[in-house]
Design a protein around this motif. Sequence first.
Motif, PDB file in Angstrom:
ATOM      1  N   UNK A 239       0.840  -1.169  -0.097  1.00  0.00           N
ATOM      2  CA  UNK A 239       0.112  -0.053   0.077  1.00  0.00           C
ATOM      3  C   UNK A 239       1.002   1.211   0.094  1.00  0.00           C
ATOM      4  N   UNK A 240       0.686   2.014  -0.835  1.00  0.00           N
ATOM      5  CA  UNK A 240       1.087   3.598  -0.831  1.00  0.00           C
ATOM      6  C   UNK A 240      -0.100   4.445  -0.790  1.00  0.00           C
ATOM      7  N   UNK A 241       0.405   5.851  -0.100  1.00  0.00           N
ATOM      8  CA  UNK A 241      -0.597   6.547   0.295  1.00  0.00           C
ATOM      9  C   UNK A 241      -1.406   7.249  -0.813  1.00  0.00           C
ATOM     10  N   UNK A 242      -1.070   7.249  -2.217  1.00  0.00           N
ATOM     11  CA  UNK A 242      -1.691   7.648  -3.116  1.00  0.00           C
ATOM     12  C   UNK A 242      -2.282   6.536  -4.187  1.00  0.00           C
ATOM     13  N   UNK A 243      -2.220   5.175  -3.732  1.00  0.00           N
ATOM     14  CA  UNK A 243      -2.706   4.211  -4.563  1.00  0.00           C
ATOM     15  C   UNK A 243      -3.489   3.273  -3.609  1.00  0.00           C
ATOM     16  N   UNK A 244      -4.477   2.426  -4.128  1.00  0.00           N
ATOM     17  CA  UNK A 244      -5.039   1.270  -3.727  1.00  0.00           C
ATOM     18  C   UNK A 244      -3.988   0.081  -3.349  1.00  0.00           C
ATOM     19  N   UNK A 245      -4.516  -0.931  -2.577  1.00  0.00           N
ATOM     20  CA  UNK A 245      -3.544  -1.985  -2.065  1.00  0.00           C
ATOM     21  C   UNK A 245      -3.602  -2.847  -3.185  1.00  0.00           C
ATOM     22  N   UNK A 246      -2.376  -3.182  -3.496  1.00  0.00           N
ATOM     23  CA  UNK A 246      -2.003  -4.340  -4.596  1.00  0.00           C
ATOM     24  C   UNK A 246      -1.426  -5.512  -3.922  1.00  0.00           C
ATOM     25  N   UNK A 247      -1.610  -6.752  -4.534  1.00  0.00           N
ATOM     26  CA  UNK A 247      -0.905  -8.116  -4.348  1.00  0.00           C
ATOM     27  C   UNK A 247       0.404  -8.090  -4.843  1.00  0.00           C
ATOM     28  N   UNK A 248       1.286  -8.433  -4.031  1.00  0.00           N
ATOM     29  CA  UNK A 248       2.640  -8.573  -4.463  1.00  0.00           C
ATOM     30  C   UNK A 248       3.316  -9.811  -4.117  1.00  0.00           C
ATOM     31  N   UNK A 249       4.283 -10.444  -4.889  1.00  0.00           N
ATOM     32  CA  UNK A 249       4.960 -11.551  -4.392  1.00  0.00           C
ATOM     33  C   UNK A 249       6.073 -11.203  -3.219  1.00  0.00           C
ATOM     34  N   UNK A 250       6.923 -12.105  -2.873  1.00  0.00           N
ATOM     35  CA  UNK A 250       7.770 -11.870  -1.792  1.00  0.00           C
ATOM     36  C   UNK A 250       8.844 -10.609  -2.054  1.00  0.00           C
ATOM     37  N   UNK A 251       8.894  -9.685  -1.461  1.00  0.00           N
ATOM     38  CA  UNK A 251       9.779  -8.604  -1.726  1.00  0.00           C
ATOM     39  C   UNK A 251      11.173  -9.172  -1.540  1.00  0.00           C
ATOM     40  N   UNK A 252      12.139  -8.506  -2.509  1.00  0.00           N
ATOM     41  CA  UNK A 252      13.537  -8.918  -2.415  1.00  0.00           C
ATOM     42  C   UNK A 252      14.335  -7.968  -1.305  1.00  0.00           C
ATOM     43  N   UNK A 253      15.114  -8.605  -0.603  1.00  0.00           N
ATOM     44  CA  UNK A 253      16.006  -7.876   0.272  1.00  0.00           C
ATOM     45  C   UNK A 253      17.155  -7.391  -0.691  1.00  0.00           C
ATOM     46  N   UNK A 254      17.530  -6.089  -0.428  1.00  0.00           N
ATOM     47  CA  UNK A 254      18.582  -5.471  -1.333  1.00  0.00           C
ATOM     48  C   UNK A 254      19.750  -5.285  -0.067  1.00  0.00           C
ATOM     49  N   UNK A 255      19.502  -4.740   0.919  1.00  0.00           N
ATOM     50  CA  UNK A 255      20.435  -4.427   1.787  1.00  0.00           C
ATOM     51  C   UNK A 255      20.043  -4.534   3.160  1.00  0.00           C
ATOM     52  N   UNK A 256      20.656  -4.820   4.009  1.00  0.00           N
ATOM     53  CA  UNK A 256      20.066  -5.202   5.537  1.00  0.00           C
ATOM     54  C   UNK A 256      21.101  -4.640   6.588  1.00  0.00           C
ATOM     55  N   UNK A 257      20.676  -3.708   7.639  1.00  0.00           N
ATOM     56  CA  UNK A 257      21.702  -3.255   8.548  1.00  0.00           C
ATOM     57  C   UNK A 257      20.922  -3.149   9.864  1.00  0.00           C
ATOM     58  N   UNK A 258      21.166  -4.006  10.675  1.00  0.00           N
ATOM     59  CA  UNK A 258      20.480  -3.742  12.085  1.00  0.00           C
ATOM     60  C   UNK A 258      18.953  -3.730  11.999  1.00  0.00           C
ATOM     61  N   UNK A 259      18.210  -2.673  12.343  1.00  0.00           N
ATOM     62  CA  UNK A 259      16.777  -2.867  11.959  1.00  0.00           C
ATOM     63  C   UNK A 259      16.192  -1.960  10.799  1.00  0.00           C
ATOM     64  N   UNK A 260      17.158  -1.951   9.670  1.00  0.00           N
ATOM     65  CA  UNK A 260      16.980  -1.106   8.690  1.00  0.00           C
ATOM     66  C   UNK A 260      17.012  -2.285   7.368  1.00  0.00           C
ATOM     67  N   UNK A 261      15.886  -1.990   6.492  1.00  0.00           N
ATOM     68  CA  UNK A 261      16.140  -3.026   5.255  1.00  0.00           C
ATOM     69  C   UNK A 261      15.719  -2.046   4.046  1.00  0.00           C
TER      70      UNK A 261
END
Length: 120
Positions: free
Chosen positions: A72-94
């Motif tokens: 969900x984005x603030x200016x769009x309707x909800x949409x269904x997606x497949x599993x998001x791909x993690x590009x970078x992860x550091x502590x509590x930020x992805x």
Amino acid sequence: MKRHFIFLGAPGIIYYSWLLVVIFVGVSFAYESNKTISLPSLILCSLFVILLIYTWFFSYTKRVKSEEFEFKLPYRKKSKISKPQIIFQWHFIRTLKINDKYQKYYVIEFNRKKELSNGI
């Protein structure tokens, strides 16, 4: 569980630029006013805070099924997606790459450390 994020790329730049324009105009009205409290400045700065809160609460991903997510984005309707791909992860930020039907989105997601170990 909803996971809130900040979206990046061209859509993020455009959306957050408009938010910053609202606060910039509000602060400009405050500096140019010869009154102690400028009503237009107060209205615009309040609008900025409301839009910022709205953006935070209506920008999220949520697991629906094991491999299906709600995006969900603030200016769009909800949409269904497949599993998001993690590009970078550091502590509590992805940083995630999300492929929607229409375009790709890059988002920065903030989570507590406990939730990150459980997967996306």
